[in-house]
Design a protein around this motif. Structure first.
Motif, PDB file in Angstrom:
ATOM      1  N   TRP A   1      41.540  67.631  16.646  1.00 12.13           N
ATOM      2  CA  TRP A   1      40.812  68.400  15.635  1.00 12.13           C
ATOM      3  C   TRP A   1      41.557  68.483  14.313  1.00 12.13           C
ATOM      4  O   TRP A   1      40.938  68.503  13.245  1.00 12.13           O
ATOM      5  CB  TRP A   1      40.467  69.785  16.178  1.00 12.13           C
ATOM      6  N   ASN A   2      42.888  68.522  14.362  1.00 13.21           N
ATOM      7  CA  ASN A   2      43.658  68.570  13.118  1.00 13.21           C
ATOM      8  C   ASN A   2      43.490  67.278  12.327  1.00 13.21           C
ATOM      9  O   ASN A   2      43.271  67.303  11.108  1.00 13.21           O
ATOM     10  CB  ASN A   2      45.141  68.841  13.403  1.00 13.21           C
ATOM     11  N   ASP A   3      43.588  66.134  13.009  1.00  9.52           N
ATOM     12  CA  ASP A   3      43.379  64.848  12.335  1.00  9.52           C
ATOM     13  C   ASP A   3      41.958  64.733  11.814  1.00  9.52           C
ATOM     14  O   ASP A   3      41.720  64.272  10.695  1.00  9.52           O
ATOM     15  CB  ASP A   3      43.681  63.682  13.277  1.00  9.52           C
ATOM     16  N   TYR A   4      41.012  65.124  12.639  1.00  5.32           N
ATOM     17  CA  TYR A   4      39.607  65.057  12.233  1.00  5.32           C
ATOM     18  C   TYR A   4      39.364  65.904  10.984  1.00  5.32           C
ATOM     19  O   TYR A   4      38.695  65.466  10.037  1.00  5.32           O
ATOM     20  CB  TYR A   4      38.697  65.506  13.381  1.00  5.32           C
ATOM     21  N   ARG A   5      39.910  67.117  10.962  1.00  6.41           N
ATOM     22  CA  ARG A   5      39.722  68.015   9.822  1.00  6.41           C
ATOM     23  C   ARG A   5      40.291  67.371   8.551  1.00  6.41           C
ATOM     24  O   ARG A   5      39.671  67.407   7.489  1.00  6.41           O
ATOM     25  CB  ARG A   5      40.359  69.376  10.093  1.00  6.41           C
TER      26      ARG A   5
END
Length: 114
Positions: A4-8
């Motif tokens: 989720w951090n990379d996606y964000r």
């Protein structure tokens, strides 16, 4: 599982690109997004909990990524998030029930028409 951090981060880059191509679209979204904060009726944590529930009902991964991070930063607990998500689950089930009643109504109209 999704990181989720990379996606964000990827999402924010793409939104930034869109903002360069269509700055009025981005500024309009930012004005709309920030409007609720100006009233002061709800605190930021509560707004983020609502945003997470809405993100689930609208099935928006980007909203989940952004608002999960924001909810944590605003001090939301896992228990509070779970309760907000329970509301989302109940609303989705409720909407399915309402639309099921609409189907029954449509069936009744069809049976009366023949």
């Amino acid at each position: 599982m999704l990181n989720w951090n990379d996606y964000r981060k990827q999402l924010m880059r793409r939104v930034g690109e869109l903002g360069k191509l269509s700055p009025d679209t981005l500024s309009g979204y930012q004005a709309l997004s920030g409007a609720g904060q100006k009233t002061g009726h709800l605190d930021a944590r509560t707004r983020e909990l609502i945003a997470l529930a809405v993100a689930v009902t609208t099935r928006c991964d980007g909203c989940i990524a952004v608002h999960a991070d924001a909810a944590i930063k605003q001090g939301a607990t896992r228990e509070e998030v779970a309760e907000a998500l329970g509301v989302a689950v109940a609303l989705n089930a409720g909407a399915a029930m309402v639309y099921s009643a609409r189907v029954m109504d449509a069936l009744a109209d069809d049976s009366q028409a023949t």
